[in-house]
Design an enzyme around this catalytic site. Sequence first.
Site, PDB file in Angstrom:
ATOM      1  CE1 TYR A 167       9.640  -1.970   2.383  1.00  0.00           C
ATOM      2  CE2 TYR A 167       8.423  -3.808   1.431  1.00  0.00           C
ATOM      3  CZ  TYR A 167       8.447  -2.547   1.995  1.00  0.00           C
ATOM      4  OH  TYR A 167       7.273  -1.873   2.169  1.00  0.00           O
ATOM      5  CE  LYS A 201       7.459  -3.059   5.408  1.00  0.00           C
ATOM      6  NZ  LYS A 201       6.897  -1.989   6.253  1.00  0.00           N
TER       7      LYS A 201
END
Length: 209
Positions: free
Chosen positions: A131, A135
């Site tokens: 994750y 990002k």
Amino acid sequence: MTEKYKALVLGASGLVGKALVNQLCQDDRYSQVTCLVRSPLSKAQYHDPLNKIQAIVIDFEELQDYQGYFSVEHVFCCLGTTIKQAGSQSNFRRVDFQFVHVAAQLTRAQRAKSFVWISSVGANAKSGNFYLKVKGELENAILSMPQLDNAAAVRPSLLLGQRTQKRTAESWGIAIMKVLSPIMFGPLAKYRPVSANQVAYQMIQLQVF
């Protein structure tokens, strides 16, 4: 006479997106708030006495076909999902990287004044966490994009607010972080849970007027 601005919001039905659209509707600097959405908005969730909201249902897989809507001063991107909701890492990356990256490209093509999107605290392209890695890769891609001078990311921790979909793991995380927040100072302060309204307010402050 004060200059009026037009805003474009992607992800208006999400937690931050709703807060953002409501704040834009109350902001005298904005005359129009166009929302690109997957499904029709529920008017009951938005306070729009001056009828600023223009909701357009689109296919985000074909986002480039809606380039004309990016001909505004300010673009706000609140798109995002979770790996659980997406069903796979590749689907997550398509939403959280590809869609947002295309939005930034369209913002540049239409020469909007600025582009602000939601990243995450701890975003890092070299992270071992998928994750945070995605990002971070997105931040690198957008912030290095030529001729997109006024791009900025907000990096919230866990978000506080009333979601339409229940996220059990996130709820537990928020509960734990709320207990720890009073002792989170200095470098740890950025990990405190933050309200969707605060994130939306910060996004507006990052735009170039």
